[in-house]
Scaffold this active site. Structure first.
Site, PDB file in Angstrom:
ATOM      1  CE  LYS A  23      15.209   4.603 -14.508  1.00 47.08           C
ATOM      2  NZ  LYS A  23      13.922   5.280 -14.348  1.00 47.08           N
ATOM      3  CE  LYS A  52      15.942  -9.544 -13.035  1.00 49.03           C
ATOM      4  NZ  LYS A  52      15.662 -10.119 -14.377  1.00 49.03           N
ATOM      5  CE  LYS A  75       5.088  -3.171 -20.015  1.00 46.73           C
ATOM      6  NZ  LYS A  75       6.306  -2.575 -20.621  1.00 46.73           N
TER       7      LYS A  75
END
Length: 416
Positions: A281, A278, A183
């Site tokens: 969201k 997978k 990240k």
């Protein structure tokens, strides 16, 4: 803002888990909390760059109640980020299993709103998303007579313990976290908040604060769990045992060293548009997932348009048919049938017949959840009361841990 506690801290471990059962013969230390009822509710450790034997450190004795009754339940904690929108993968892969754990364990569920701010977020939506997520969990079956649900930030001891635990957390251990590396590369080192580096310490605090025996964790979530175990062992070595006793404490281990509780089949529900990815969201297309609050028409449309294949019949476990395996697995899980029963029922079906069958099963399974969710959200006082009572129960447990830590670390305590 949206994955389970250990999903948010997740990444495969670079370190092999170390069993401590050989020195804890009297206790099991394992890592890892809807009806509208009234709201009442020889071990080694890395120290710096080397390993130190902890054989001389005393181990806390089991309490009288634990020795006298085999009915005392082990404790599980589990947290989820406040997305306000939970999809089928969250539900079948984690929530459904967590709910079933209430039958066996003392359970503490909480909404990890403090973790939701480690990356840029919409402050105007955080409160609403927190309430929505709590309501969904209650609608999915959190039983208030057997477990509690609360909001992380409502129990200040989470942050308090994080700071105390940070003093014993080597920076090198945090730098090796894969999620931080990934990240920070995407965001740019100059723009990354300190919280992204230190949130694994908060996660460890979430778990250790409640002296948890187990934490439900997926196979892809072990690195941060292992970090929690290492921090617990390190803290016990630095401040526990005879050192703590000399300061007036009971001695022994300050923290239980938790273990992972790997969920059963169904931990990985795949995307409707790619059977190798997978369900998530974060996927750009909403077509890739079934949300728990999707209407009947939306569910029907998503299943009708989901990716399939041109092979005849339907079957499990064919590596050339990932979408087929995924959809059959979903059907098995929501109908509570065995794999063999589903194989026999569906082996000669075509996709048109099976998609209708799956759609009807999904709608039937999710309808009670959606109705219960609407009831909960219609009564803000009821939901607020549940969360307040859950926080109160959590604080009772947390206060004992925090007081022990301040004593073991040598702080001067405020007198009444």
């Amino acid at each position: 803002m949206g994955r389970s506690l250990l999903s948010h801290f997740s990444i495969l471990s670079n370190i092999s888990p170390r069993s401590i059962s050989s020195i804890l013969p009297n206790r099991v230390h394992l890592y890892n909390c809807s009806s509208r009822t009234s709201v009442l509710l020889q071990r080694r450790i890395q120290i710096g760059g080397s390993f130190r034997c902890l054989c001389s450190v005393a181990v806390s004795k089991p309490s009288t109640s634990e020795n006298s009754s085999s009915s005392v339940k082990k404790r599980i904690v589990s947290g989820v980020q406040p997305t306000g929108s939970i999809h089928l993968g969250n539900y079948l892969g984690a929530i459904k299993n967590w709910i079933e754990l209430q039958n066996t364990y003392e359970t503490l569920f909480f909404i990890v709103d403090l973790h939701a701010i480690t990356l840029p977020y919409d402050a105007s939506q955080l409160s609403k998303a927190t309430r929505d997520t709590a309501a969904i969990y209650l609608a999915c079956g959190v039983d208030l007579s057997r477990g509690s649900i609360f909001v992380q930030s409502h129990v200040r001891a989470h942050v308090e313990l994080m700071w105390l635990l940070s003093s014993a957390s080597p920076i090198g251990w945090l730098n090796r976290m894969i999620q931080f590396k990934e990240k920070s590369r995407k965001t740019g080192d100059d723009n990354v908040g300190v919280a992204l580096l230190t949130y694994p310490v908060l996660m460890a605090s979430d778990i250790l604060l409640y002296q948890s025996d187990f934490v439900p964790v997926g196979e892809d979530q072990k690195q941060h769990l292992e970090l929690t175990r290492e921090l617990a062992e390190r803290f016990n070595y630095l401040y526990g045992g005879r050192k703590w006793k000399q300061l007036g404490g009971r001695g022994g281990a300050i923290f239980k060293v938790p273990e992972p509780l790997i969920p059963p089949t169904g931990a990985r529900v795949m995307s409707l548009t790619d059977g190798l990815s997978k369900m998530s969201k974060s996927a750009p297309s909403d077509q890739s997932r079934i949300n728990l609050l999707d209407s009947k028409d939306v569910i029907a449309n998503k299943i009708k348009r989901c990716k399939t294949d041109s092979f005849p019949g339907l079957e499990f476990d064919n590596p050339e048919r990932p979408e087929c395996n995924n959809l059959l697995s979903v059907y098995q899980l929501i109908t509570y049938k065995t794999k063999q029963e589903v194989e026999e029922e569906c082996k000669n079906m075509n996709w048109g017949v099976f998609k209708t069958l799956l759609t009807d099963a999904l709608i039937e399974h999710l309808h009670p959840i959606q109705v219960h969710y609407a009831e909960i959200m219609s009564d803000a006082t009821y939901l607020d009361g549940i969360l307040a009572e859950g926080a109160s129960k959590a604080e009772t447990i947390a206060e004992v841990t925090i007081n022990n830590i301040y004593q073991a670390m040598g702080f001067l305590r405020r007198q009444a």
